[in-house]
Structures are given as structure tokens and as C-alpha cells.
Design an enzyme around this catalytic site. Sequence first.
Site, short mmCIF file in Angstrom:
data_model
loop_
_atom_site.label_atom_id
_atom_site.label_comp_id
_atom_site.label_asym_id
_atom_site.label_seq_id
_atom_site.Cartn_x
_atom_site.Cartn_y
_atom_site.Cartn_z
N GLU A 53 0.81 -1.22 0.00
CA GLU A 53 0.00 0.00 0.00
C GLU A 53 0.83 1.27 0.00
OE1 GLU A 53 -2.65 3.22 0.77
OE2 GLU A 53 -0.91 2.71 1.98
N HIS A 115 -0.26 0.63 7.22
CA HIS A 115 -0.88 1.45 6.18
C HIS A 115 0.20 2.41 5.65
CE1 HIS A 115 -5.01 3.48 5.12
NE2 HIS A 115 -4.21 3.38 4.07
N HIS A 134 -3.24 -0.26 12.10
CA HIS A 134 -4.66 -0.40 12.44
C HIS A 134 -4.91 -1.71 13.19
CE1 HIS A 134 -5.55 3.04 9.92
NE2 HIS A 134 -4.99 2.45 8.88
N ASN A 168 -4.49 7.55 7.77
CA ASN A 168 -4.24 6.96 6.46
C ASN A 168 -2.76 7.03 6.11
OD1 ASN A 168 -3.96 6.83 3.46
ND2 ASN A 168 -6.17 6.57 3.53
N ASN A 224 -5.97 11.79 1.98
CA ASN A 224 -5.29 10.51 1.75
C ASN A 224 -3.77 10.64 1.87
OD1 ASN A 224 -4.41 7.98 0.63
ND2 ASN A 224 -6.36 7.76 -0.35
N ASP A 269 -3.96 8.91 -4.79
CA ASP A 269 -3.72 8.22 -3.52
C ASP A 269 -2.41 8.73 -2.91
OD1 ASP A 269 -3.42 6.16 -1.46
OD2 ASP A 269 -4.89 5.00 -2.57
N ASN A 270 -1.43 7.88 -2.70
CA ASN A 270 -0.19 8.30 -2.03
C ASN A 270 0.72 9.10 -2.95
OD1 ASN A 270 -0.78 7.07 0.46
ND2 ASN A 270 -0.09 5.08 -0.29
#
Length: 355
Positions: A53, A115, A134, A168, A224, A269-270
Site C-alpha cells: 500500500e 498502512h 490499524h 491513512n 489521503n 492516492d499516495n
Amino acid sequence: MAKLMMLTLLGLGLALFRDHQASYQTRLNAFREVTPVELPNCNLVKGIETGSEDLEILPNGLAFISSGLKYPGMKSFAPDKPGKILLMDLNEEDPKVLELRVTGSNFDQSSFNPHGISTFTDEDNTMYLLVVNHPDFKSTVELFKFEEEEKSLLHLKTIRHKLLPNLNDIVAVGPEHFYATNDHYFVDPYLRSWELYLGLAWSYVVYYSPNEVRVMADGFDFANGINISPDGKYVYISELLAHKIHVYEKHANWTLTPLKSLDFNTLVDNISVDPVTGDLWVGCHPNGMKILFYDSENLPASEVIQIQDILTEEPKVTLVYAENGTVLQGSTVASVYKGKLLVGTVFHKALYCEL
């Protein structure tokens, strides 16, 4: 009269539902398909089957990768296995991944669910790895010391705070200092689902230090990815469901001032930042509906964009890679090192390409 009133309220309710449904589909890019953009030499990374991720590549070519994320409502190919942090040496001709052993008596490996990640190197060259975790679908930040010779992570501390409820991503600005995104406002799963559906845009960014914790930016529709410019003067934040990347000026007191925003036709996203050029590399979801509602017959696609000269009036945005999911499903992150591109995903594999 009562029946007329009931019908009127029902009609208004249905109209409101249709409006929100249309907005929800637009925010998720529900009907978008990708046109493939290929790179000349790409290979799947052996040893990564359950997600990559987030990742960060150090200036020396070592890459940290978070793998095995279980995110509420999202697909997982190993729902009963704990997550892990992987290491790759991109200086090798055929780099392989190695799972980093975690040491420290107070860390529960069985509930590890990593994450976003970020590194920080101290003045004495001590390398720290900060990991959003998480455990049991809660949110913590785990602070590790990277021990390179032993190829291990020494767990130093678990950070919890009421302003870090739905973490996140994270960008470290000190050993225990960081900015982090909360992608939801609510913690309760039912309220989170309505927050997402209604597009309430209540998520936010926090600055954390041992002495101060403050909300520094808010009003995001799913905050994010987050990262910082090489000179430390600007912070970049991706707003997934608004399809935007925001640029903030960072001040000496850690506050943030908005400077500009860029719009995209994809769910950003990232964010990775090239330490040499300052270019942004972003893993993206062309169609968010396919990520949220996984269908093996209609796979989530992958996209990678490069943003050059983001601080100028005319940044250059290039679609570097796009694929319909048959090779790589649900790209979340991309980063470069010496002409090579490493791409990670939410729950699938990772790809290593020549540029």
C-alpha cells in the site's frame, strides 16, 4: 392532506437520494475506463502477493514497503494474516523483498496492520520508520528504529491520540514529529459509510509532536496521501474523492497555508517526492467504484502520474503508466530510483519497471 404531505416528503427524499447517488458516482469516477500506457520493461516483484500500500525509497536505494493492509470494506487476499514491512535493495540487478523482523517486547505482531509509512534520519544517522497501524481497525502510529545490519526493526513506541482516529498516511518531520491524514471524521463504521456516501468533506490533517497536537488543515473529501518537498517548505496533500492535490506552505510554527490545488481525472492516492528533482509521483485509482466493490470479473485498474514543476503556474502532468487490472490491481503509490519505477497496490502485487 396528510397523504399529500407524505408523498411530497417521499418525493423530496427520493430526489435527494438520486442527487447524492449521482454525486457519489462522480466522486468515485464510477464509469471511467483506462487507456493502457505501457512501459518497456516491467516485472512483478516476487514475494508480494497481499498488497504494497505504501513505500518509501531512501537515497541509498533501500525501499521500505508496507504489506498486508486490511482496510474496512476493502478486499484482502490474506484477511487472517498479520501485515509486515518489507525491504528491497534497488541497487541489486534483480532485487528481492525481505521481511523485516520486528523486535521489542511491547509490540503485538499478530495484530500488525500497516498502512502509510515514512522515514526520518536523525543527525547521528539513526534511521526511524514511522508506520500507521490499524490493530483491530483502530489507529496508532508505531515508531521503529531501523537496524540495517540485523535487517530488523526495533519497536520504540506506540503513539495514540484523540486527533488521530482514522489515520491513512504520514510524513515524518522528526523522530516523533509528523503530519498525518485522517481519511474520515467519524470512527463508527455506520457513520463512516454515510460520511463517505454523502461527501461530507470533514476529514483533516494533523500535526503531531510530543508537546503539541493540532489540526492544521480540514475540509477534505477523504484526505489521503501526504508528503513534503525536498527543502521542507511545502506540504502536499491528496484529496482522494475530490480528485485533487493541494499544495500548502509550511511555516516555522508548523502551521500550513494553502497555496494552490491541482485537479485530475483520477482518484489520487499516495504521493512520493523525488528528492533530486522535487517531482511528485502519485499512485492513482482510475475508477474508485471498482476498488470499493471488488469484482474478479471487472478488476480495479492502476495509474501512475508524474507532476513536474508543481509550484509554477503551469505544472506538467504526465500519465506514465496505466493498466486495466490484468497485471496490477489498485495502484496506491509509485516512486523512482535511478531510472526505475516501483509501484505498489492496496491489496495486490507490486510492479518494478524501467522508465
